[in-house]
Design an enzyme around this catalytic site. Structure first.
Site, PDB file in Angstrom:
ATOM      1  N   LYS A 173       0.830  -1.224   0.000  1.00  0.00           N
ATOM      2  CA  LYS A 173       0.000   0.000   0.000  1.00  0.00           C
ATOM      3  C   LYS A 173       0.855   1.260   0.000  1.00  0.00           C
ATOM      4  O   LYS A 173       0.709   2.135   0.872  1.00  0.00           O
ATOM      5  CB  LYS A 173      -0.982  -0.005   1.169  1.00  0.00           C
ATOM      6  CG  LYS A 173      -1.963  -1.178   1.112  1.00  0.00           C
ATOM      7  CD  LYS A 173      -3.034  -1.078   2.165  1.00  0.00           C
ATOM      8  CE  LYS A 173      -4.092  -2.155   2.037  1.00  0.00           C
ATOM      9  NZ  LYS A 173      -3.633  -3.508   2.361  1.00  0.00           N
TER      10      LYS A 173
HETATM   11  P1  5BU Z   1      -8.988 -11.170   5.622  1.00  0.00           P
HETATM   12  O1  5BU Z   1      -8.345 -11.974   6.708  1.00  0.00           O
HETATM   13  O2  5BU Z   1      -9.664 -12.013   4.540  1.00  0.00           O
HETATM   14  O3  5BU Z   1      -9.883 -10.097   6.171  1.00  0.00           O
HETATM   15  O4  5BU Z   1      -7.757 -10.452   4.878  1.00  0.00           O
HETATM   16  C1  5BU Z   1      -7.918  -9.563   3.839  1.00  0.00           C
HETATM   17  C2  5BU Z   1      -6.584  -9.105   3.329  1.00  0.00           C
HETATM   18  O5  5BU Z   1      -6.788  -8.175   2.290  1.00  0.00           O
HETATM   19  C3  5BU Z   1      -5.710  -8.416   4.352  1.00  0.00           C
HETATM   20  O6  5BU Z   1      -4.383  -8.733   4.070  1.00  0.00           O
HETATM   21  C4  5BU Z   1      -5.955  -6.942   4.111  1.00  0.00           C
HETATM   22  O7  5BU Z   1      -4.805  -6.180   4.424  1.00  0.00           O
HETATM   23  C5  5BU Z   1      -6.228  -6.908   2.636  1.00  0.00           C
HETATM   24  N1  5BU Z   1      -7.156  -5.836   2.229  1.00  0.00           N
HETATM   25  C6  5BU Z   1      -8.448  -5.757   2.657  1.00  0.00           C
HETATM   26  O8  5BU Z   1      -8.917  -6.597   3.443  1.00  0.00           O
HETATM   27  N2  5BU Z   1      -9.254  -4.737   2.230  1.00  0.00           N
HETATM   28  C7  5BU Z   1      -8.827  -3.789   1.380  1.00  0.00           C
HETATM   29  O9  5BU Z   1      -9.591  -2.909   0.992  1.00  0.00           O
HETATM   30  C8  5BU Z   1      -7.478  -3.893   0.940  1.00  0.00           C
HETATM   31  C9  5BU Z   1      -6.689  -4.911   1.370  1.00  0.00           C
HETATM   32 BR1  5BU Z   1      -6.851  -2.642  -0.215  1.00  0.00          BR
END
Ligand code: 5BU
Length: 471
Positions: free
Chosen positions: A306
């Protein structure tokens, strides 16, 4: 240049390429000024001088591989410039051929070629935007548009909103000033036209790289030929080959846990996404170990870094420090918040490498109350047209139709839910229906009692939803 412009303005007035009075346009609108540059082909000296002067606006620092005149008036102008500058030219068809190849662009070009558009007059900017759409779909990178006359009715803004630089020889105001100085028109004419420009602004047009094809209906393999970035093409092909559109977010803090999970998930994913700065026991060779797994199981590595600083800092963050991300991450995420400089920063850091690299622009976030809304989204979408480094957008919904860009969607679990820190989850089927091409799943897998079972469950649900979507 100034004298040249003055003299040319008078010539254009004298050959009736610019007329003032009372006219009705093709579509029935009244106008006090009429510009018809088609007449210049009858005056070779003026024609040649105008083309030469227009070409002086081009960016000397930018490598230009192709020129494209917008049909029809600008075609002879572009041809003349092409011959003089020894830069090849492409021609955009008005309609695709009904036989043979259905190509919209004629000429010899390759993906990633920098192309400058040549146009006679901008009113709403729609002709240039149509041309940009077709050129981009063929993989050409439109860098700027050189225009003889800007009618100052909003067209320039429309084109700039699509991320294309516009340079014009004259604005209507500038042209009228030259003609007034030369005693060709009166102050009253200037006032009339100025009033008209104010009242008749062109509608806001956004670049819609939509072809007759719908992104959501086309299969991944076919879309690979619309990409500007090699990794985007690789991803499309890989997805089709491995029959998976799953990106695993391995948000773990121990290298061994990441390696173990990558080994398990490798055959079933297209991207392994990590946050390298959350790892407790990072060691220099860790990226190499991941790379070996990526090669063995055929997936790409994404560092969800990011980036969001000024270009210079991003260049350093990307290539220097403890992690040297540019050396091992195929893909990185970038916030467009600081403007196009952030993309230049990434490019700067890649100067010394020939490896394929790609960026996902974070256009819309999954978390509750995210500030990525409205104009921010629009501007971020227009940035992708400016750089062949962009592989796609991280977003939550179907907000673009560029066939060559990938929608990456995080915030996915088998059940619609939230966590207690703002994350919002949608189901695999709903995000694919909302345009997701690749889907990020983290805790839905990492925290599952049986990780392999969870990987296979997400993989199957996502692929089935994709197949249904394109059916
Ligand atoms: P989760 O455990 O499925 O919630 O992880 C989602 C991943 O995607 C996590 O590494 C976040 O940093 C990443 N992410 C997100 O969740 N939402 C966003 O808008 C963005 C990245 Br950009």
């Amino acid at each position: 240049m100034e004298t040249e412009l003055k003299e040319l303005a008078i010539s254009l007035f004298e050959i009736n390429a610019v007329k003032f009075g009372y006219f009705v346009t093709k579509v029935g609108l009244k106008t006090p000024v009429y510009i018809d540059l088609r007449v210049i082909i009858a005056y070779p000296k003026i024609f040649s001088r105008l083309s030469n002067t227009l070409w002086k606006l081009s960016d000397n620092n930018q490598k230009i591989d192709q020129l494209c005149g917008v049909p029809y008036t600008a075609l002879p102008i572009a041809s003349l410039i092409s011959v003089e500058s020894n830069i090849p030219m492409v021609i955009r068809r008005k309609e695709a051929k009904s036989y043979g190849t259905k190509k919209m662009i004629e000429g010899e070009y390759k993906k990633g070629d920098n192309c400058v558009i040549i146009e006679d007059v901008i009113t709403s900017g729609s002709s240039i935007l149509e041309t940009v759409k077709d050129l981009t779909q063929e993989g050409l990178n439109v860098t700027e548009a050189l225009v003889i006359m800007d009618r100052e009715q909003g067209g320039k803004k429309n084109i700039e909103n699509a991320g294309i630089k516009v340079k014009s020889l004259y604005t209507l105001t500038k042209l009228m000033n030259y003609l007034f100085e030369a005693d060709k028109i009166t102050l009253e004419t200037i006032e009339n036209v100025t009033q008209y420009i104010k009242e008749c602004s062109a509608p806001l047009i956004t670049l819609n790289k939509e072809s007759s094809h719908d992104r959501l209906k086309m299969n991944y393999a076919s879309r690979s030929k619309f990409t500007m970035n090699q990794l985007a093409a690789n991803l499309f092909e890989l997805m089709e080959k491995k029959e998976t559109n799953l990106c695993l977010a391995a948000d773990m803090t121990k290298t061994n846990d990441i390696i173990e999970l990558a080994e398990l998930a490798g055959p079933h994913i297209v991207i392994l996404k990590i946050h390298v700065d959350i790892i407790d026991d990072f060691y220099k060779e860790f990226p190499c170990t991941l790379k070996e797994l990526a090669l063995k199981h055929e997936f790409l590595i994404m560092e969800d870094r990011k980036f969001g600083d000024i270009g210079n800092t991003v260049a350093l963050q990307y290539s220097k420090g403890l992690y040297k991300i540019s050396e091992w991450a195929d893909l990185v995420t970038v916030h467009p918040v600081s403007g196009p400089g952030v993309l230049d920063g990434v490019r700067e850091a890649l100067k010394s490498t020939s490896k394929d690299r790609g960026i996902f622009l974070i256009t819309e976030m999954s978390s509750k109350g995210a500030l990525t809304t409205g104009n921010y989204i629009k501007e971020s979408l227009s940035l992708s047209a400016q750089s062949d480094l962009v592989v796609g957008h991280v977003c939550q919904s179907n907000i673009f139709n560029d066939l060559g860009l990938i929608q990456l969607t995080p915030g996915v679990k088998l059940e619609t839910s939230t966590d207690n820190l703002g994350q919002q989850y949608n189901t695999p089927e709903s995000v694919v229906n909302n345009g997701a091409d690749i889907v990020v799943v983290g805790r839905g897998i990492t925290e599952a009692p049986d990780q392999l079972k969870a990987i296979l469950e997400y993989k199957t649900q996502l692929w089935t939803a994709y197949k249904k979507r394109i059916a």
